[in-house]
Motif scaffolding. Structure first.
Motif, mmCIF file in Angstrom:
data_model
loop_
_atom_site.group_PDB
_atom_site.id
_atom_site.type_symbol
_atom_site.label_atom_id
_atom_site.label_comp_id
_atom_site.label_asym_id
_atom_site.label_seq_id
_atom_site.Cartn_x
_atom_site.Cartn_y
_atom_site.Cartn_z
ATOM 1 N N LEU A 294 -4.587 0.631 -16.882
ATOM 2 C CA LEU A 294 -5.617 0.633 -15.844
ATOM 3 C C LEU A 294 -5.451 -0.564 -14.916
ATOM 4 C CD1 LEU A 294 -8.109 2.227 -14.911
ATOM 5 C CD2 LEU A 294 -9.507 0.736 -16.354
ATOM 6 N N PHE A 295 -5.164 -1.725 -15.522
ATOM 7 C CA PHE A 295 -5.023 -2.944 -14.720
ATOM 8 C C PHE A 295 -3.796 -2.879 -13.821
ATOM 9 C CE2 PHE A 295 -4.088 -7.343 -13.774
ATOM 10 C CZ PHE A 295 -5.349 -7.870 -13.533
ATOM 11 N N SER A 296 -2.712 -2.285 -14.313
ATOM 12 C CA SER A 296 -1.474 -2.211 -13.535
ATOM 13 C C SER A 296 -1.561 -1.184 -12.416
ATOM 14 C CB SER A 296 -0.296 -1.869 -14.448
ATOM 15 O OG SER A 296 -0.113 -2.865 -15.431
ATOM 16 N N ILE A 297 -2.246 -0.085 -12.691
ATOM 17 C CA ILE A 297 -2.268 0.990 -11.694
ATOM 18 C C ILE A 297 -3.283 0.724 -10.586
ATOM 19 C CG2 ILE A 297 -4.054 2.532 -12.660
ATOM 20 C CD1 ILE A 297 -2.089 4.845 -12.190
ATOM 21 N N PHE A 298 -4.290 -0.089 -10.853
ATOM 22 C CA PHE A 298 -5.334 -0.287 -9.851
ATOM 23 C C PHE A 298 -4.804 -0.910 -8.554
ATOM 24 C CE2 PHE A 298 -8.857 -2.556 -7.825
ATOM 25 C CZ PHE A 298 -9.741 -1.497 -7.624
ATOM 26 N N PRO A 299 -3.961 -1.979 -8.597
ATOM 27 C CA PRO A 299 -3.438 -2.507 -7.329
ATOM 28 C C PRO A 299 -2.603 -1.477 -6.561
ATOM 29 C CG PRO A 299 -3.126 -4.101 -9.084
ATOM 30 C CD PRO A 299 -3.552 -2.820 -9.743
ATOM 31 N N LEU A 300 -1.753 -0.721 -7.267
ATOM 32 C CA LEU A 300 -0.949 0.300 -6.601
ATOM 33 C C LEU A 300 -1.826 1.430 -6.067
ATOM 34 C CD1 LEU A 300 1.797 1.469 -5.821
ATOM 35 C CD2 LEU A 300 1.938 2.462 -8.122
ATOM 36 N N PHE A 301 -2.799 1.842 -6.861
ATOM 37 C CA PHE A 301 -3.758 2.863 -6.441
ATOM 38 C C PHE A 301 -4.520 2.401 -5.192
ATOM 39 C CE2 PHE A 301 -8.324 4.026 -6.844
ATOM 40 C CZ PHE A 301 -8.229 5.394 -6.602
ATOM 41 N N SER A 302 -4.902 1.121 -5.175
ATOM 42 C CA SER A 302 -5.629 0.573 -4.027
ATOM 43 C C SER A 302 -4.731 0.463 -2.797
ATOM 44 C CB SER A 302 -6.210 -0.801 -4.375
ATOM 45 O OG SER A 302 -7.097 -0.713 -5.475
ATOM 46 N N PHE A 303 -3.440 0.165 -2.998
ATOM 47 C CA PHE A 303 -2.487 -0.011 -1.908
ATOM 48 C C PHE A 303 -2.069 1.323 -1.278
ATOM 49 C CE2 PHE A 303 2.016 -0.418 -0.553
ATOM 50 C CZ PHE A 303 1.888 -1.405 0.404
ATOM 51 N N THR A 304 -2.057 2.377 -2.096
ATOM 52 C CA THR A 304 -1.617 3.690 -1.637
ATOM 53 C C THR A 304 -2.595 4.259 -0.605
ATOM 54 O OG1 THR A 304 -0.600 4.096 -3.787
ATOM 55 C CG2 THR A 304 -1.014 6.021 -2.421
ATOM 56 N N PRO A 305 -2.085 4.873 0.472
ATOM 57 C CA PRO A 305 -2.982 5.474 1.477
ATOM 58 C C PRO A 305 -3.946 6.499 0.859
ATOM 59 C CG PRO A 305 -0.729 5.403 2.288
ATOM 60 C CD PRO A 305 -0.666 4.992 0.857
ATOM 61 N N VAL A 306 -5.098 6.637 1.469
ATOM 62 C CA VAL A 306 -6.137 7.521 0.934
ATOM 63 C C VAL A 306 -5.644 8.958 0.841
ATOM 64 C CG1 VAL A 306 -8.436 8.484 1.358
ATOM 65 C CG2 VAL A 306 -8.012 6.050 1.767
ATOM 66 N N ASN A 307 -4.936 9.417 1.866
ATOM 67 C CA ASN A 307 -4.485 10.814 1.856
ATOM 68 C C ASN A 307 -3.362 11.075 0.857
ATOM 69 O OD1 ASN A 307 -2.421 9.507 3.137
ATOM 70 N ND2 ASN A 307 -2.606 10.609 5.081
ATOM 71 N N SER A 308 -2.811 9.973 0.264
ATOM 72 C CA SER A 308 -1.800 10.127 -0.790
ATOM 73 C C SER A 308 -2.394 9.948 -2.185
ATOM 74 C CB SER A 308 -0.661 9.121 -0.581
ATOM 75 O OG SER A 308 0.040 9.388 0.608
ATOM 76 N N GLY A 309 -3.693 9.735 -2.253
ATOM 77 C CA GLY A 309 -4.349 9.617 -3.557
ATOM 78 C C GLY A 309 -4.844 8.244 -3.912
ATOM 79 N N GLY A 310 -4.800 7.280 -2.967
ATOM 80 C CA GLY A 310 -5.249 5.920 -3.257
ATOM 81 C C GLY A 310 -6.472 5.535 -2.444
ATOM 82 N N LEU A 311 -6.574 4.200 -2.159
ATOM 83 C CA LEU A 311 -7.724 3.696 -1.411
ATOM 84 C C LEU A 311 -7.339 3.097 -0.068
ATOM 85 C CD1 LEU A 311 -9.736 1.957 -4.300
ATOM 86 C CD2 LEU A 311 -9.974 4.293 -3.421
ATOM 87 N N GLY A 312 -6.036 2.839 0.165
ATOM 88 C CA GLY A 312 -5.580 2.333 1.448
ATOM 89 C C GLY A 312 -6.061 0.944 1.800
ATOM 90 N N LEU A 313 -6.108 0.024 0.811
ATOM 91 C CA LEU A 313 -6.594 -1.331 1.048
ATOM 92 C C LEU A 313 -5.435 -2.283 1.324
ATOM 93 C CD1 LEU A 313 -9.228 -1.549 -1.847
ATOM 94 C CD2 LEU A 313 -9.588 -0.782 0.511
ATOM 95 N N SER A 314 -5.710 -3.400 2.027
ATOM 96 C CA SER A 314 -4.701 -4.424 2.291
ATOM 97 C C SER A 314 -4.503 -5.289 1.058
ATOM 98 C CB SER A 314 -5.143 -5.303 3.463
ATOM 99 O OG SER A 314 -6.284 -6.065 3.099
#
Length: 487
Positions: A294-314
């Motif tokens: 969970l800890f490892s995937i959260f930064p990548l999940f947050s970095f990934t664009p929203v339309n690709s399944g993430g949050l699109g954060l800087s």
């Protein structure tokens, strides 16, 4: 056979049977704790807590910017391929630590806890600085390998806490050890996110060096903090390893207690690894895998664009979000002792909070769905992510409970390093496996579109549920190695 030889063999066999009987003690019924808690020795514990903050800082400071760093130094050019390489970088730190963690524990039994933990922390300072100067994927890997090999000495911190506490006050000590770890995250993650690319934000750093090495500043600051902590430890840290008193008896002599300045031999693994302890270590491993995934995937999940399944954060926002999560965890941690008293035993509390890991896993795709509908800047999204951090933070209580259960499971003081080392190997193995596996699985889920791109969450949910079910089979330890060691 001489009478003396018979006597010595009898002593050896009796000792081995005692260890075996202690280890195989039935872990069914908890010891009733004394109503009066022994006061904690805050002065030596505070130094240990300060050293503890270094290790999450060293391991996690790169998380907010590692994805961007991989892109900028030219490892890949496609943001959707970043996950595989960032997972390898994160995993190699733990993989090298896995090889050195038991030797570090055994070395601390030979030369003491203090020199091992301070020497390793000094090496961490070097590795962090080298990572900031890396200009190739190979250099990034090598610097993380150095940090991982030397960072394994953090296992000695738990041993030192265990050796300075008893069953009446260990809940508070391990609770504060976890808080110290989270403080390291609170300090480290913003350093990684905010101080990356200082030439963009601070006029003082608009020189050629900082343009060439835009990720060096957070690493240098972390390295300086580690060096200062080692200096404090050299001056104030107390050695917790004490010479062992033992009875010496030979032919024609009476039994007498003497001080043995050679440290006790670690009991064989076959005597330590009884079914109840194996079950406990397995539960420790599954919990660590869930947490690290969970800890490892959260930064990548947050970095990934929203339309690709993430949050699109800087990267800066990711660092702030990860720090908020750690602050929430710290704010919730004082409730641990209250909940522990309410449930009566550590294992009962553990069986409840372990179910928050499956719930935390399911929250991530729900956050993506909310970001698609309302946007990641909306107040609805912000409330939802705060709620997610609360659930994730309460689930983090399992780190405290599993540490206490592992410490209590030691059948003797001489077995403490072995059992703690095996437990730490579970943590390090999780750090080695989880980042590469889960980030690669996340990238595969997006690219393949299996289950609508939700394959990663389905697999993690099933795994965390299985780990929670297994925790229902654990039992509280009945032995107390501290009392046995004091007699």
């Amino acid at each position: 056979m001489t009478e003396e030889r018979i006597s010595l063999l009898h002593d050896e066999r009796s000792g081995e049977q005692d260890i075996s009987a202690d280890v195989q003690g039935d872990l069914e019924n908890p010891i009733i704790a004394s109503p009066t808690s022994t006061p904690l020795r805050w002065k030596p514990l505070m130094v240990i807590f300060l050293i503890t903050t270094i290790h999450p800082l060293a391991f996690e400071i790169i998380f907010p910017f590692v994805n961007q760093m991989i892109l900028e130094i030219g490892v890949v050019t496609d943001p959707e391929r970043v996950g595989f390489y960032s997972g390898l970088i994160e995993s190699c730190y733990a993989a090298t630590g896995l090889l050195t963690i038991l030797p570090a524990s055994y070395l601390s039994d030979k030369i003491g806890r203090k020199p091992v933990i301070l020497g390793g922390t000094l090496g961490l300072a070097l590795s962090i600085g080298l990572f900031g100067l890396s200009k190739s994927f190979v250099a990034m890997i090598l610097s993380r390998c150095i940090g991982g090999a030397l960072g394994s000495v953090w296992s000695c911190a738990k041993i030192m806490v265990a050796e300075q506490t008893d069953k009446t006050n260990q809940n508070g000590a391990f609770q504060w050890l976890t808080i110290a770890y989270r403080i390291g995250q609170v300090v480290g993650l913003p350093l990684g996110g905010i101080l990356a690319h200082p030439e963009r934000h601070f006029p003082l750093f608009r020189s050629k060096f900082w343009f060439d090495y835009p990720f060096a500043l957070p690493c240098f600051v972390a390295s300086a903090f580690a060096i200062c902590t080692v200096a404090v430890g050299c001056l104030t840290l107390e050695e917790t390893l004490k010479p062992k008193r033992k009875n010496r008896q030979g032919y024609g002599s009476t039994s007498s207690e003497s001080l043995d300045h050679t440290l006790p031999v670690n009991p064989p693994l076959k005597l330590v690894l009884t079914p109840p302890i194996i079950s406990l270590l397995f539960s420790n491993l599954t919990m660590c895998l869930a947490s690290e995934a969970l800890f490892s995937i959260f930064p990548l999940f947050s970095f990934t664009p929203v339309n690709s399944g993430g949050l699109g954060l800087s990267e800066a926002t990711i660092g702030i979000q990860m720090s908020i999560r750690a602050i929430v965890h710290i704010a919730l941690m004082p409730l641990y002792s209250t909940l522990r008293k309410y449930f009566g035993t550590t294992i009962r509390l553990h069986r409840v909070i372990i179910w928050l890991w499956p719930i935390s896993t399911i929250c991530l795709p729900l956050l993506n769905a909310l970001a698609r509908i309302a946007g990641s800047e909306s107040w609805t999204f912000n409330i939802a992510i705060w709620a997610f951090f609360v659930i994730w933070g309460i689930g983090g209580y399992s780190w405290v409970s599993i540490s206490i259960m592992v410490t209590d499971a030691a059948p003797s003081a001489s077995a403490l390093s072995t059992i703690n080392g095996l437990s730490q190997m579970g943590i390090v193995l999780s750090q080695a496996i989880a980042p590469a596996f889960v980030t690669s699985l996340f990238a595969f889920s997006i690219k393949s579109g299996i289950a609508g791109g939700q394959l990663v969450w389905i697999i993690l949910f099933i795994f965390t549920c299985c780990g929670a079910v297994h925790s229902m089979t654990l039992h509280e330890s009945t032995s107390d190695w501290r009392q046995d060691n004091s007699t």
